[in-house]
Write a protein that holds these residues in place. Structure first.
Motif, mmCIF file in Angstrom:
data_model
loop_
_atom_site.group_PDB
_atom_site.id
_atom_site.type_symbol
_atom_site.label_atom_id
_atom_site.label_comp_id
_atom_site.label_asym_id
_atom_site.label_seq_id
_atom_site.Cartn_x
_atom_site.Cartn_y
_atom_site.Cartn_z
ATOM 1 N N GLU A 48 39.923 20.476 15.199
ATOM 2 C CA GLU A 48 41.271 21.027 15.315
ATOM 3 C C GLU A 48 42.094 20.405 16.435
ATOM 4 N N GLY A 49 41.467 19.859 17.457
ATOM 5 C CA GLY A 49 42.228 19.175 18.499
ATOM 6 C C GLY A 49 42.914 17.923 17.977
ATOM 7 N N ARG A 50 42.292 17.257 17.042
ATOM 8 C CA ARG A 50 42.840 16.016 16.481
ATOM 9 C C ARG A 50 43.656 16.237 15.210
ATOM 10 N N TYR A 51 43.222 17.181 14.374
ATOM 11 C CA TYR A 51 43.846 17.368 13.060
ATOM 12 C C TYR A 51 44.683 18.634 12.946
ATOM 13 N N GLY A 52 44.752 19.430 13.983
ATOM 14 C CA GLY A 52 45.486 20.686 13.881
ATOM 15 C C GLY A 52 44.643 21.742 13.188
ATOM 16 N N ARG A 53 45.278 22.834 12.838
ATOM 17 C CA ARG A 53 44.562 23.958 12.234
ATOM 18 C C ARG A 53 44.048 23.590 10.843
ATOM 19 N N ILE A 54 42.729 23.575 10.699
ATOM 20 C CA ILE A 54 42.091 23.299 9.410
ATOM 21 C C ILE A 54 42.182 24.583 8.588
ATOM 22 N N THR A 55 42.717 24.479 7.367
ATOM 23 C CA THR A 55 42.906 25.667 6.529
ATOM 24 C C THR A 55 42.025 25.682 5.294
ATOM 25 N N ARG A 56 41.627 24.497 4.821
ATOM 26 C CA ARG A 56 40.818 24.412 3.594
ATOM 27 C C ARG A 56 39.772 23.316 3.739
ATOM 28 N N VAL A 57 38.661 23.545 3.054
ATOM 29 C CA VAL A 57 37.573 22.576 3.014
ATOM 30 C C VAL A 57 37.099 22.493 1.572
ATOM 31 N N THR A 58 36.797 21.274 1.107
ATOM 32 C CA THR A 58 36.187 21.130 -0.221
ATOM 33 C C THR A 58 34.887 20.345 -0.092
ATOM 34 N N VAL A 59 33.907 20.747 -0.889
ATOM 35 C CA VAL A 59 32.599 20.100 -0.920
ATOM 36 C C VAL A 59 32.135 20.000 -2.370
ATOM 37 N N ASN A 60 31.108 19.202 -2.590
ATOM 38 C CA ASN A 60 30.416 19.189 -3.869
ATOM 39 C C ASN A 60 29.239 20.151 -3.720
ATOM 40 N N PRO A 61 29.060 21.110 -4.615
ATOM 41 C CA PRO A 61 28.024 22.135 -4.432
ATOM 42 C C PRO A 61 26.590 21.627 -4.571
ATOM 43 N N THR A 62 26.384 20.393 -5.006
ATOM 44 C CA THR A 62 25.014 19.906 -5.175
ATOM 45 C C THR A 62 24.271 19.763 -3.855
ATOM 46 N N ARG A 63 24.981 19.633 -2.745
ATOM 47 C CA ARG A 63 24.341 19.460 -1.432
ATOM 48 C C ARG A 63 24.241 20.762 -0.638
ATOM 49 N N TRP A 64 24.862 21.840 -1.120
ATOM 50 C CA TRP A 64 24.890 23.103 -0.380
ATOM 51 C C TRP A 64 24.348 24.211 -1.273
ATOM 52 N N PRO A 65 23.262 24.884 -0.873
ATOM 53 C CA PRO A 65 22.695 25.952 -1.699
ATOM 54 C C PRO A 65 23.672 27.097 -1.951
ATOM 55 N N VAL A 66 24.496 27.417 -0.945
ATOM 56 C CA VAL A 66 25.495 28.475 -1.069
ATOM 57 C C VAL A 66 26.821 27.923 -0.544
ATOM 58 N N VAL A 67 27.862 28.043 -1.346
ATOM 59 C CA VAL A 67 29.200 27.635 -0.908
ATOM 60 C C VAL A 67 30.031 28.911 -0.791
#
Length: 184
Positions: A48-67
């Motif tokens: 957040e210091g470099r990019y400002g307030r992060i509001t959304r994140v997207t991932v591919n669910p194959t690498r995360w057991p729970v999204v």
């Protein structure tokens, strides 16, 4: 009796230096686990210091057991989405002020030397390598992830053979498959 909370660990992060050379990735992140709800707050705080307030994140669910649909971070909530079409080795973070940050996500079980190499490669200004290409190259050079190595050993002792890593030559910013190689 008072209970003291353990201090939060900082994000293991490598970002591309600010430059006019635009690349496909803005850096790399090496989470400590596959618990996205626990791993996102330190990452968002670090960015957040470099990019400002992060509001959304997207991932591919194959690498995360729970999204999770949302993650609580310092002072606000981040909405989390998933897309199976997104590169499984990449995370996209969106902010109101700067726009977008694309990070290579290094699996938590990666050996430290391989993770350091990947973090350096992903943060090179102007790089045209995708997250998937970086991970394929890392596998092809023999630096394997801990769980991948044990899985291969199990497979080899059962009489099977691990498939050869798929390599793609880079032409400009497009990935061109090697003729005759299997598609993944």
């Amino acid at each position: 009796m008072t209970t003291a909370l353990a201090p939060a660990l900082s994000a293991r992060l490598s970002l591309t230096p600010k430059t006019t050379l635009a690349g496909l990735l803005d850096g790399a992140w090496w989470p400590r686990s596959r618990d996205l709800a626990a791993e996102l707050p330190p990452l968002v705080d670090a960015l957040e210091g470099r990019y400002g307030r992060i509001t959304r994140v997207t991932v591919n669910p194959t690498r995360w057991p729970v999204v999770p649909h949302k993650a609580a971070v310092t002072g606000h909530t981040v909405h989390v989405g998933w897309f199976t079409e997104q590169d499984p080795d990449k995370m996209i973070l969106l902010s109101y002020s700067v726009g977008r940050c694309d990070l290579l996500v290094i699996p938590p079980e990666t050996e430290p030397a391989a993770a350091a190499q990947l973090m350096t490669a992903a943060a090179l200004p102007g790089s045209v390598l995708t997250a998937g290409a970086l991970m394929s190259d890392e596998t092809a050079t023999g630096r394997r992830m801990r769980d991948a190595r044990s899985s291969e050993n199990d497979w080899e002792t059962d009489g099977g053979a691990a498939p050869a890593a798929l390599r793609h030559p880079v032409v400009g910013a497009r990935m061109i498959p090697v003729p005759g190689s299997p598609r993944r």
